[in-house]
Design a protein around this motif. Structure first.
Motif, PDB file in Angstrom:
ATOM      1  N   GLU A  14       0.820  -1.223   0.000  1.00  0.00           N
ATOM      2  CA  GLU A  14       0.000   0.000   0.000  1.00  0.00           C
ATOM      3  C   GLU A  14       0.848   1.265   0.000  1.00  0.00           C
ATOM      4  OE1 GLU A  14      -3.021  -0.357   3.288  1.00  0.00           O
ATOM      5  OE2 GLU A  14      -4.109   0.161   1.455  1.00  0.00           O
ATOM      6  N   HIS A  17       2.858   1.728  -3.372  1.00  0.00           N
ATOM      7  CA  HIS A  17       2.091   2.313  -4.473  1.00  0.00           C
ATOM      8  C   HIS A  17       2.106   3.844  -4.394  1.00  0.00           C
ATOM      9  CE1 HIS A  17       0.425  -1.588  -5.561  1.00  0.00           C
ATOM     10  NE2 HIS A  17      -0.075  -1.008  -6.629  1.00  0.00           N
ATOM     11  N   SER A 197      -6.115   3.951   2.512  1.00  0.00           N
ATOM     12  CA  SER A 197      -5.879   4.422   1.151  1.00  0.00           C
ATOM     13  C   SER A 197      -7.133   4.226   0.311  1.00  0.00           C
ATOM     14  CB  SER A 197      -4.715   3.629   0.540  1.00  0.00           C
ATOM     15  OG  SER A 197      -4.635   3.871  -0.837  1.00  0.00           O
ATOM     16  N   THR A 200      -5.812   1.263  -2.618  1.00  0.00           N
ATOM     17  CA  THR A 200      -5.476  -0.137  -2.319  1.00  0.00           C
ATOM     18  C   THR A 200      -6.180  -0.572  -1.038  1.00  0.00           C
ATOM     19  OG1 THR A 200      -3.517   0.726  -1.205  1.00  0.00           O
ATOM     20  CG2 THR A 200      -3.178  -0.184  -3.412  1.00  0.00           C
ATOM     21  N   PRO A 202      -5.698  -2.945   2.375  1.00  0.00           N
ATOM     22  CA  PRO A 202      -4.601  -3.596   3.098  1.00  0.00           C
ATOM     23  C   PRO A 202      -4.844  -5.093   3.267  1.00  0.00           C
ATOM     24  CG  PRO A 202      -6.019  -2.429   4.622  1.00  0.00           C
ATOM     25  CD  PRO A 202      -6.533  -2.127   3.249  1.00  0.00           C
ATOM     26  N   ASP A 208      -6.948  -3.074   9.890  1.00  0.00           N
ATOM     27  CA  ASP A 208      -7.592  -3.147   8.566  1.00  0.00           C
ATOM     28  C   ASP A 208      -9.108  -2.950   8.601  1.00  0.00           C
ATOM     29  OD1 ASP A 208      -5.055  -3.773   7.793  1.00  0.00           O
ATOM     30  OD2 ASP A 208      -5.504  -5.749   6.978  1.00  0.00           O
ATOM     31  N   MET A 238      -3.428   7.822   3.182  1.00  0.00           N
ATOM     32  CA  MET A 238      -2.164   7.538   2.503  1.00  0.00           C
ATOM     33  C   MET A 238      -1.408   8.787   2.017  1.00  0.00           C
ATOM     34  SD  MET A 238      -0.212   5.049   2.120  1.00  0.00           S
ATOM     35  CE  MET A 238      -1.169   3.585   2.394  1.00  0.00           C
TER      36      MET A 238
END
Ligand code: AKB
Length: 344
Positions: A14, A17, A197, A200, A202, A208, A238
């Protein structure tokens, strides 16, 4: 001539990216991406090269330094807190021995280059371990040097690797004849809260439930949150996590007064996240089905963390408070992401 590069391990994750995209769009850096699985196609053109390989593979790391002059390492590869509990020894190997391999590589590179390689290490609120829920609820914002008894393998690994970084940066081979003159590394670490994010989802973490609730609701899938509604921990989106990593990496060395910095944006309970998500996606089906074991882990993480050192030393400030995070970033981006998927 070997090219000066920025090495990103765990590039497919994550943070990887977001970081690769940021570095490619905002800097001239030649990015070398390393991950155990082939790099996401959308990131390939952003990197000068990408390598499929394991950070435990010494030969692979040896070959890396033959081909590249590594100036900065963002060492993102790790096994997160929930996944690590299913095979703690393997997690230890990847999280600790993998980090050790990269620290050694960084020291060798620093000595060859005659200048310290920057080693940026994302640590986590999992490095904290508050013994009881009652203490968690009256603890107040945790400082970097408090509550140092994590209860997960991942948390132990993160705390230890922060210390390893300190050792490699300041005391490596301290009894050697060239001690005091040999170059070492410039190690800097951030303790992240739970990250969310829009791009994405997790895998393998215990924070999570926040991002999972949101992504499931946007896709019209039912979701069972595995912690109690009153469970509260800090979160960050993020773009702010990337901002923190880059800010810390760029901060002048003389302003860095400690090895590890807390960063945070906003703290929310699972009920708060539920309510925000339900307001945005009124059709969503979200229940609470508590997993007692995962609950126990989150109950040892602080409700809030004190990031005043980061604010003081490198002018850290998140761009997204809770309202902006959900209303200007997460909800619109996630909505459009899944609408695009539906249209395909
Ligand atoms: C996890 O849940 O393991 C991670 C973390 C808090 O570092 N998201």
């Amino acid at each position: 001539m070997r090219q000066k590069v920025v090495l990103v391990t765990g590039a497919n994750g994550e943070i990887g990216h977001g970081l690769i995209r940021y570095l490619a769009e905002n800097t001239e850096a030649n990015i070398v991406a390393l991950d155990v699985v082939p790099l996401d196609k959308s990131l390939r053109d952003l990197c000068s090269s990408y390598i499929v390989g394991d950070i435990l593979d010494q030969m692979l790391l040896g070959r890396l330094v033959v081909e590249h002059e590594i100036a900065t390492i963002f060492h993102l590869a790790s096994i997160l807190s929930t996944k690590a509990e299913y095979n703690p020894e393997t997690a230890h190997r990847i999280n600790v021995e993998g980090t050790l391999n990269l620290l050694r590589l960084a020291v060798e590179q620093s000595q060859w280059q005659g200048t310290p390689v920057k080693f940026i290490y994302p640590s986590s609120i999992a490095a904290f371990g508050i013994p009881t829920l009652a203490e968690k609820m009256k603890a107040g914002p945790a400082k970097e040097d408090e509550w140092h008894h994590p209860t997960t393998m991942y948390g132990c690994n993160k705390l230890y690797c922060e210390n390893l970084g300190h050792y490699y940066g300041a005391f490596y081979r301290q009894l050697a004849a060239d001690c005091g003159t040999a170059e070492t590394i410039d190690f800097r670490s951030i303790r992240f809260p739970g990250l969310i994010s829009a791009e994405t989802i997790p895998t393998g973490g215990t924070s999570d439930y926040g991002p999972e609730m949101l992504h499931a609701a946007a896709q019209g899938e039912p979701y069972a949150c595995f912690v109690r509604p009153d469970t509260k921990i800090p979160f960050m989106v993020m773009p702010d996590a990337i901002k923190a990593l880059v800010r810390l990496a760029d901060a002048p060395r003389e302003r860095i007064s400690q090895i590890v910095y807390n960063v945070t944006s906003f703290s929310l309970s699972a009920q708060d996240i539920h309510d925000i998500v339900m307001k945005a996606f009124p059709e969503a089906q979200i229940d609470f089905e508590v997993d007692a074991c995962r609950q126990k882990i989150v109950d040892t993480w602080p409700e809030e963390i004190d990031d005043s050192a980061a604010r003081r030393d490198w002018d850290w400030q998140p761009d997204y408070d809770c309202d902006r995070a959900f209303n200007e970033y997460l909800i619109p981006a996630i909505r459009s992401r899944y609408q695009k998927v539906e249209m395909k």
